[in-house]
Design a protein around this motif. Structure first.
Motif, PDB file in Angstrom:
ATOM      1  N   ALA A 140     118.737 -30.247 -21.035  1.00 27.18           N
ATOM      2  CA  ALA A 140     119.600 -31.040 -20.809  1.00 27.18           C
ATOM      3  C   ALA A 140     120.240 -31.597 -21.891  1.00 27.18           C
ATOM      4  N   PRO A 141     119.424 -32.023 -23.170  1.00 27.22           N
ATOM      5  CA  PRO A 141     120.164 -32.519 -24.249  1.00 27.22           C
ATOM      6  C   PRO A 141     121.087 -31.599 -24.826  1.00 27.22           C
ATOM      7  N   THR A 142     121.161 -30.356 -24.624  1.00 29.51           N
ATOM      8  CA  THR A 142     122.150 -29.343 -25.058  1.00 29.51           C
ATOM      9  C   THR A 142     123.467 -29.482 -24.735  1.00 29.51           C
ATOM     10  N   ASN A 143     123.560 -30.160 -23.558  1.00 31.30           N
ATOM     11  CA  ASN A 143     124.911 -30.290 -22.785  1.00 31.30           C
ATOM     12  C   ASN A 143     124.975 -31.709 -22.234  1.00 31.30           C
ATOM     13  N   PRO A 144     125.960 -32.453 -22.516  1.00 31.25           N
ATOM     14  CA  PRO A 144     126.308 -33.763 -21.634  1.00 31.25           C
ATOM     15  C   PRO A 144     126.209 -33.654 -20.210  1.00 31.25           C
ATOM     16  N   GLN A 145     127.002 -32.474 -19.949  1.00 29.08           N
ATOM     17  CA  GLN A 145     126.981 -32.205 -18.420  1.00 29.08           C
ATOM     18  C   GLN A 145     125.829 -31.882 -17.780  1.00 29.08           C
ATOM     19  N   LEU A 147     122.961 -33.210 -18.809  1.00 24.88           N
ATOM     20  CA  LEU A 147     121.949 -34.251 -18.625  1.00 24.88           C
ATOM     21  C   LEU A 147     122.393 -34.993 -17.501  1.00 24.88           C
ATOM     22  N   GLU A 148     123.693 -35.121 -17.315  1.00 17.97           N
ATOM     23  CA  GLU A 148     124.353 -36.016 -16.155  1.00 17.97           C
ATOM     24  C   GLU A 148     123.901 -35.320 -14.597  1.00 17.97           C
ATOM     25  N   ASP A 149     124.050 -34.012 -14.862  1.00 17.34           N
ATOM     26  CA  ASP A 149     123.598 -33.474 -13.477  1.00 17.34           C
ATOM     27  C   ASP A 149     122.126 -33.570 -13.203  1.00 17.34           C
ATOM     28  N   GLU A 151     120.167 -36.267 -14.346  1.00 14.42           N
ATOM     29  CA  GLU A 151     120.060 -37.658 -13.907  1.00 14.42           C
ATOM     30  C   GLU A 151     120.509 -37.695 -12.505  1.00 14.42           C
TER      31      GLU A 151
END
Length: 254
Positions: A140-145, A147-149, A151
């Motif tokens: 998740a930390p490698t791409n903001p999308q 992380l959002e997905d 969450e």
């Protein structure tokens, strides 16, 4: 008394329709478009039958179509682990190269684990939480999308199903499976050097765009214009694999 006669006069065709009839499609071109659609969208039995009826050779090995169909069906039924294993057997490097696709599959697998929590009497979210922790959290930390997905997906564990916001509840709808399956299919086709979208989709989009522009320019057109995909259906008898050629036109344009 003489009864009034009933008119049997055939309504005259619009000038545009008459011009359209003058354009003759060759059977070779039509067959190529149909075969391209069957292969790209994964209808192996239909492709084989159509090739036999039209006396043409498929442009792709039927066994590769079968493999893509098996992957698609595994995703459709929620067996994501099976789908991932099949993808790795067919193309071991695909998911390593395509981080976004790999994450989409893993996220869908998490959704399926959460769905399983709802159906089991124990209602234990531990397997879903463990999977999210080991498989998704490190990515998740490698791409903001990503992380959002992640969450948004974990929100499924917080609310009762009846209290879920619409955008979160949508994760449990079959549409997500279909979207991921389509992405996988396109990625596999690209790796195999094939078109990622059937030519028919491009033709239908072009047809819709052309009509829109013509109407905006106040060109003289019939009030209603069909897509003409019944030609595919009528030219070679019944469609196979449950396809509805004319019925899919609106979906292609949407």
């Amino acid at each position: 008394m003489t009864s009034p006669s009933t008119s049997t006069t055939t309504p005259s065709k619009h000038s545009f329709e008459r011009r359209l009839e003058e354009v003759k499609l060759t059977k070779t071109d039509l067959n190529a478009v149909v075969m391209d659609y069957l292969i790209s969208e994964g209808y192996p039995s239909a492709a084989q039958k159509f090739a036999s009826e039209a006396n043409i050779q498929p442009t792709s090995a039927v066994d590769t179509i079968q493999e893509r169909v098996a992957i698609r069906e595994a995703i459709y039924r929620g067996d994501i682990q099976n789908a991932i294993e099949r993808i790795n057997e067919l193309n071991p490097m695909l998911l390593e190269k395509d981080d976004a696709l790999h994450f989409a599959l893993l996220r869908l697998q998490l959704v399926e684990l959460i769905r399983t929590c709802d159906t089991k009497s124990t209602d234990d979210p531990t397997p879903a939480i463990n999977f999210a922790t080991t498989e998704l959290a490190p990515r998740a930390p490698t791409n903001p999308q990503f992380l959002e997905d992640l969450e948004r997906t974990m929100t499924l564990l917080i609310f009762e199903r009846k209290d879920l916001p619409p955008q979160i509840a949508a994760l449990l709808e079959p549409k997500l499976r279909k979207e991921v399956a389509q992405r996988v299919n396109e990625a596999l086709l690209k790796e195999q050097g094939e078109r990622t979208k059937a030519k028919l989709f491009n033709l239908v989009h072009l047809r819709a765009w052309s009509e829109q522009k013509a109407r905006e320019a106040k060109k003289d057109l019939p009030e209603h214009m069909g897509f003409g995909l019944d030609l595919m259906h009528n030219s070679h008898g019944k469609n196979h694999d449950g396809m509805q050629a004319s019925g899919e036109a609106e979906a292609m344009v949407a």
